[in-house]
Design a protein around this motif. Structure first.
Motif, mmCIF file in Angstrom:
data_model
loop_
_atom_site.group_PDB
_atom_site.id
_atom_site.type_symbol
_atom_site.label_atom_id
_atom_site.label_comp_id
_atom_site.label_asym_id
_atom_site.label_seq_id
_atom_site.Cartn_x
_atom_site.Cartn_y
_atom_site.Cartn_z
ATOM 1 N N UNK A 1 40.949 34.046 53.925
ATOM 2 C CA UNK A 1 40.333 34.340 52.634
ATOM 3 C C UNK A 1 40.435 35.832 52.353
ATOM 4 N N UNK A 2 40.094 36.218 51.108
ATOM 5 C CA UNK A 2 40.079 37.630 50.770
ATOM 6 C C UNK A 2 39.078 38.379 51.651
ATOM 7 N N UNK A 3 37.936 37.756 51.918
ATOM 8 C CA UNK A 3 36.934 38.415 52.749
ATOM 9 C C UNK A 3 37.423 38.663 54.161
ATOM 10 N N UNK A 4 38.114 37.672 54.742
ATOM 11 C CA UNK A 4 38.625 37.824 56.097
ATOM 12 C C UNK A 4 39.684 38.920 56.169
ATOM 13 N N UNK A 20 39.452 46.894 56.771
ATOM 14 C CA UNK A 20 38.346 47.850 56.624
ATOM 15 C C UNK A 20 38.165 48.275 55.170
ATOM 16 N N UNK A 21 38.196 47.296 54.252
ATOM 17 C CA UNK A 21 37.961 47.587 52.846
ATOM 18 C C UNK A 21 37.043 46.533 52.255
ATOM 19 N N UNK A 22 36.559 46.786 51.043
ATOM 20 C CA UNK A 22 35.671 45.858 50.378
ATOM 21 C C UNK A 22 36.444 44.652 49.872
ATOM 22 N N UNK A 23 35.820 43.476 49.934
ATOM 23 C CA UNK A 23 36.489 42.252 49.484
ATOM 24 C C UNK A 23 36.842 42.323 48.002
ATOM 25 N N UNK A 24 35.927 42.809 47.171
ATOM 26 C CA UNK A 24 36.199 42.883 45.741
ATOM 27 C C UNK A 24 37.340 43.848 45.433
ATOM 28 N N UNK A 25 37.468 44.914 46.220
ATOM 29 C CA UNK A 25 38.571 45.861 46.012
ATOM 30 C C UNK A 25 39.909 45.192 46.262
ATOM 31 N N UNK A 83 45.748 42.508 39.854
ATOM 32 C CA UNK A 83 46.338 43.455 38.923
ATOM 33 C C UNK A 83 45.325 44.245 38.124
ATOM 34 N N UNK A 84 44.070 44.266 38.543
ATOM 35 C CA UNK A 84 43.037 45.007 37.835
ATOM 36 C C UNK A 84 42.911 46.442 38.333
ATOM 37 N N UNK A 134 46.704 55.222 47.312
ATOM 38 C CA UNK A 134 47.414 55.538 48.545
ATOM 39 C C UNK A 134 48.106 54.285 49.049
ATOM 40 N N UNK A 135 49.275 54.451 49.655
ATOM 41 C CA UNK A 135 50.037 53.281 50.091
ATOM 42 C C UNK A 135 49.588 52.766 51.454
ATOM 43 N N UNK A 136 48.794 53.547 52.188
ATOM 44 C CA UNK A 136 48.412 53.152 53.550
ATOM 45 C C UNK A 136 47.734 51.784 53.599
ATOM 46 N N UNK A 137 46.722 51.492 52.749
ATOM 47 C CA UNK A 137 46.117 50.153 52.822
ATOM 48 C C UNK A 137 47.085 49.043 52.436
ATOM 49 N N UNK A 138 48.016 49.347 51.543
ATOM 50 C CA UNK A 138 49.012 48.345 51.161
ATOM 51 C C UNK A 138 49.927 48.040 52.339
#
Length: 418
Positions: A27-30, A36-41, A48-49, A54-58
């Motif tokens: 899931x998005x939450x998992x 180490x980021x927020x689920x809503x983010x 696409x919102x 930064x590209x690191x989390x991607x």
């Protein structure tokens, strides 16, 4: 560049993120917790919102989803285009062949569907609250209707073992010589806090039905997990000729019980935790309680395998039972070859987003009896559940100095471990 082209760049980037996410069963939450980021983010990126600056989390997201080097390169290209599109000023020019309508008030932007729904739910909740208050004021004695009282006691009347289980935190556990297999939770009761008045106790004040509110999570435990699915030692007080061959991992509980076996050197406890509803429950801490230490159990150590390799399971905790005050330390792992950093508490769980924790407890010097305590909090309530082996403590005994045997599949007998 037109606004439509900007939207296309952002949409293509988001579409690739969604395609990578769909490869997993998470899931998005998992995924968000492992990044180490927020689920809503994370959800906004994939919808696409929003575009990460930064590209690191991607890149971490792509690695977690198993993207190939070519896909990561394409993802980087699309991220650059999407980021440039979001940074461009959004100005609209009026075509020469159309009348100037600047004097007219511009149309208000439509709210996204999820915001419209949030407003609608808020209005519905306000209306329901007003209706409830009106019905209460109509009662002469100030009590709520019977139907209201039934709804209040709803979770505690669901028939689950956690809601009606007694609190065992004040009782001494009973030692056991034979470990058991996966068991449901049976001791999940909210902990009490001293308070000046009963009305200020948020966790234990019973509703009008006289019952305590149910714990908002459920859990199950398996104490017969083998390392990487194949490696484990048991201490059995029998000579090799009286010990049957190693069982299949799924039959380990029955085998250990019939042989009076004790976990040798280490015990792996797999703890599955899940919320009862969609409301998030925060797992704040995982603690270890050692309730007994004696000399290591006598007998022989029997190895269930001849060694096996593999990666460490994610969400792992390591416990040294030989310490005076053992602590469950989060350790790093991997998932299908992708490194997973050690993530400390707190975790969040819900009905749709469970969590599996693997605790490895080790000892060299003692025959240790121990259990776990899991602290939780949710919507202003908090408590502690005791995690044990069907009401008994887990048991782990050191094997240093004991004769150790492995099973020779060709000769069909136990042989000294070389």
């Amino acid at each position: 560049m037109s606004a439509q082209e900007d939207m296309d760049d952002v949409g293509e980037f988001a579409a690739l993120l969604r395609a990578l996410k769909e490869r997993t069963d998470r899931s998005y939450g998992s995924l968000a917790r492992r990044l180490a980021m927020n689920t809503s983010t994370l959800h906004r990126y994939c919808a696409g919102e929003a575009v990460p600056v930064d590209f690191a989390p991607v890149e971490r997201f792509a690695a977690l989803c198993g993207a190939t080097p070519e896909e990561r390169l394409e993802l980087h290209r699309r991220w650059l285009l999407a980021l440039a599109a979001r940074r461009r000023p959004r100005t609209a020019s009026v075509p020469e062949d159309e009348p100037d309508t600047a004097a007219d008030p511009p149309p208000l932007p439509r709210r996204p569907w999820y915001r419209r729904r949030r407003v609608a739910v808020g209005l519905a909740a306000a209306c329901a609250l007003l209706a409830t208050l009106g019905s209460l004021s109509a009662l002469p004695d100030g009590r709520r209707p019977a139907a209201d009282r039934a709804r209040t006691a709803g979770p505690a009347a669901s028939g689950t073992t956690e809601a009606m289980a007694p609190d065992r935190s004040g009782t001494s556990p009973t030692p056991s010589d034979s470990p058991t297999t996966r068991q449901p939770s049976a001791s999940a009761t909210p902990k009490k806090k001293p308070s000046p008045a009963p009305s200020s106790d948020r966790t234990t004040a019973p509703p009008h039905g006289g019952r305590k509110p149910s714990v908002p999570l459920t859990w199950s435990v398996n104490s017969q997990v083998w390392k990487l699915g194949c490696g484990h030692d048991y201490v059995v007080a029998k000579p090799p000729r009286q010990v049957p061959p190693p069982p299949a991992p799924q039959d380990a509980g029955v085998w250990a019980a019939t042989q009076g076996a004790v976990h040798g050197g280490e015990t792996l406890v797999e703890l599955s935790v899940q919320g009862r509803t969609d409301t998030a429950v925060v797992l704040n801490a995982l603690r270890v309680r050692v309730v007994g230490r004696t000399a290591p159990a006598p007998g022989n150590a029997y190895a269930m395998d001849q060694g096996c390799g593999g990666a460490v399971t994610p969400r792992s905790f390591d416990v040294n039972l030989d310490k005076d005050r053992p602590i469950a330390h989060a350790v790093a792992g991997s998932d299908t070859g992708v490194p997973i950093p050690a993530v400390r508490m707190p975790y969040r769980v819900s009905a749709e987003d469970p969590e599996v924790l693997l605790v490895t407890a080790r000892t060299v010097t003692c025959d240790c009896r121990w259990y776990l305590e899991l602290d939780w909090s949710s919507q202003g309530r908090e408590g502690t559940v005791r995690v044990d082996d069907a009401g008994r403590p887990f048991r782990t005994s050191g094997i240093k100095g004991l004769p150790r045997y492995t099973y020779d599949t060709l000769a069909r007998q136990w042989a000294p471990y070389s």
